[in-house]
Design a protein around this motif. Structure first.
Motif: not given
Length: 629
Positions: A44-45, A50-53, A79-81, A282-285
């Motif tokens: 999961w990490g 792959e996403l913005d934090w 919303s940023c992602n 993370v899960g839905t992406y």
């Protein structure tokens, strides 16, 4: 269910064209799955990277049964992602949303346009006094403004509660009151089968005696525009006038609540399922990208409504986080004729199509000649959601719609899980009647009442043995109800479904083990329908069951005990149907009402609905030792 039971399993399977697996995100399911459960935090990490934090996590997972924290101390804004990162990665002018109205009207919105509208509406909400943590109720038809409202809430840290536009005033009121919503966002009307369905009057009735509501935001779609009389009523687009064009995203902790979504309870009012920002994202992406195997040029159409979890996860947050083009539509599958959906698939070159078994069975009944009129060659992936896809419907969907070339994903998951949990990964063998195997990172099994795995071919309870990112965090204001999910069967998450596993690890969902009905893909709590019936002056007591229906999945049958002085009759049946419709909406209407003198109960007074169901369907009632009489 008090004991295990054997299930006859058909070993039939279909193997997709090898090219599907060659091009898929997951090319070797067995390898990916084994690695994911060996080290779930690494799995999961890697997805989260792959996403913005705004700030990365200290730990991927903290598990203190039955509570989990994911991506601890990480900071983000979903919303940023879904928007900002696409503006800066070359998707600015890519189409985000295509909307088709009931009257054929079309609207196309790019990521740039959606980004701007969300920021303006977010600032509009702020001008009404909405701040981080406030609850906002969204009761709207399936229009772009519904998605804009959801993303605007997420941007400023307000917790949205989307309520399906088919619910009546009492159901709406109970959800507004439970969430203590500060704002209600609605529309004057929705359009269905060419008819106007008033929403605003339902809201007017629902907000009576709801002291938390400060403003009602109304999207005025109809001409001439309805007047807004009350001091608390404001127009959807007028609150966007004169506000700043930019809206800085609220910095959210990964464990901050993102939304509350009400799902039917088995023993009382609807439960407010709470999902958190980081893990849900993370899960839905991950599942949108890998299960639907989404590529840059895909057009995805999920026919659900954002009033349900399917719309949250696979219309809004999952696809937009991936950067996909999504089609949404107010149309019903058979209006103005049964070709309307197939025409839209041809017209917009839809590649990924996700719908409910109810719709598939309806199309089967209407005949193959309707889809045969249209060119469906753009389709690449087919999905099913909401209830088990029976083998006959699978065969028809695969052969008639997919032309024998499209993988069919029969997805099992729940409002509580937030994301797909069990399905057949694109490219893997498909077995009609089986949802498939667990999604990478998910540890699912079929067990007996004590939590011990049952042998292949033996029915049992479906459980999830380990936490996952998009799991619900609590039931709003009812944390003890949350804990029950994790303490009913050993220390596992008990899904409330009966299932069976075959020798290859494929899982077939057999139906609910509790008192939730699945009507046309919508979860309806028996307790809510019974409560609506008992609120009628003629009714002393009521029990409802689901009966298998070839189109709906379940139809609702009600058993009603009348008060003294009231006589059974057809007129009273019609009155009760109307009463339920006005309280809960048309989806909860009983198809049958039977007047009875008594109901089977346990010695503690609980109605034994399974006895009613067994009697109705001519089945063995099983253990009746707790029956009072």
């Amino acid at each position: 269910m008090s004991e295990n039971f054997d299930v006859k399993l058909d070993g039939k399977s279909y193997l997709p064209d090898p090219s599907v697996k060659e091009d898929a995100w997951i090319k070797d399911y067995d390898k990916v799955y084994a690695e994911s459960v060996k080290d779930p935090e690494a799995h999961w990490g890697k997805v989260a990277e792959e996403l913005d934090w705004f700030k990365k996590w200290d730990r991927v997972r903290e598990w203190d049964h039955p509570y989990a924290k994911w991506f601890t101390n990480a900071k983000l804004n979903i919303s940023c992602n879904c928007l900002d990162r696409h503006i800066f990665d070359g998707r600015k002018n890519k189409v985000a949303l295509i909307w088709v109205g009931n009257d054929g009207k079309e609207e196309v919105i790019t990521y740039r346009q959606l980004y701007r509208e969300v920021m303006r509406f977010a600032n509009g909400l702020k001008s009404l006094g909405v701040v981080k943590g406030d609850r906002v109720c969204i009761y709207m038809p399936l229009v772009p403004e519904q998605i804009i409202a959801m993303l605007a809430c997420a941007r400023i840290g307000a917790v949205h509660s989307v309520i399906f536009g088919g619910f009546g005033a009492n159901a709406l009121r109970s959800r507004i009151k439970d969430a203590q919503a500060k704002i209600v966002i609605t529309a004057d009307a929705s359009l269905r089968r060419g008819k106007r369905l008033d929403l605003k009057s339902i809201v007017d009735e629902a907000v009576v005696n709801t002291s938390s509501v400060e403003k009602i935001v109304v999207l005025r779609r109809m001409t001439p525009a309805m007047e807004l009389f009350s001091e608390i009523e404001v127009d959807f687009y007028e609150i966007m006038e004169g506000v700043e064009k930019e809206c800085e995203p609220e910095v959210m902790d990964a464990e901050d609540p993102l939304f509350i979504l009400y799902t039917s309870g088995t023993t009382g009012p609807a439960k407010g399922i709470v999902h958190a920002c980081g893990g849900y994202m993370v899960g839905t992406y991950y599942t949108t990208k890998t299960m639907f195997d989404l590529k840059e040029g895909d057009v995805m159409w999920c026919t659900a409504d954002p009033g349900w979890i399917t719309g949250h996860s696979y219309i809004v947050y999952g696809p937009l986080a991936v950067g996909a083009t999504i089609l949404i539509s107010e149309t019903t599958p058979d209006y103005p004729d049964p070709g309307v959906w197939w025409d839209m698939i041809e017209d917009f070159d839809v590649t990924v199509f996700y719908t409910a078994p109810t719709a598939i069975r309806m199309f089967m009944k209407l005949g193959e000649e309707w889809p045969e009129k249209y060119n469906l060659s753009s389709l690449r992936i087919l999905g099913s959601v909401g209830e088990p896809l029976n083998p006959e419907a699978f065969e028809w969907y695969y052969r008639v719609i997919g032309k024998g070339k499209c993988p069919v994903l029969d997805t099992w998951w729940q409002t509580e899980t937030g994301m797909h949990m069990i399905t057949t990964v694109a490219g893997e063998p498909m077995k009609p009647g089986f949802a498939g195997r667990p999604v990478p990172g998910i540890v699912a099994d079929v067990v007996d009442e004590g939590g011990k795995p049952v042998p292949p071919g033996t029915g049992g309870f479906l459980v999830i043995k380990e936490p996952w990112p998009s799991m619900m965090r609590t039931v709003y204001n009812k944390d003890e109800r949350y804990r029950q999910y994790w303490t009913t069967i050993d220390n596992y998450y008990a899904a409330g479904d009966l299932a069976v596993k075959d020798e290859d690890g494929y899982i077939m969902i057999l139906g609910r083990s509790d008192d939730v009905l699945i009507v046309s893909g919508h979860n309806i709590g028996s307790a809510e329908v019974e409560s609506a019936l008992v609120s009628h002056e003629a009714v002393a007591e009521a029990a409802v069951i689901g009966k298998p229906d070839p189109l709906k999945g379940d139809s609702i049958k009600a058993f009603v005990i009348l008060r003294m002085g009231h006589k059974p009759g057809d007129k009273l049946k019609l009155d009760l149907v109307y009463h339920v419709r006005m309280n809960l909406g048309p989806i909860a209407i009983p198809s049958e009402i039977e007047f009875v003198e008594s109901l089977p109960k346990t010695r503690s007074g609980k109605i034994m609905r399974r006895l009613l169901k067994a009697q109705e369907l001519g089945m063995d009632p099983g253990d009746v030792s707790t029956l009072e009489d």
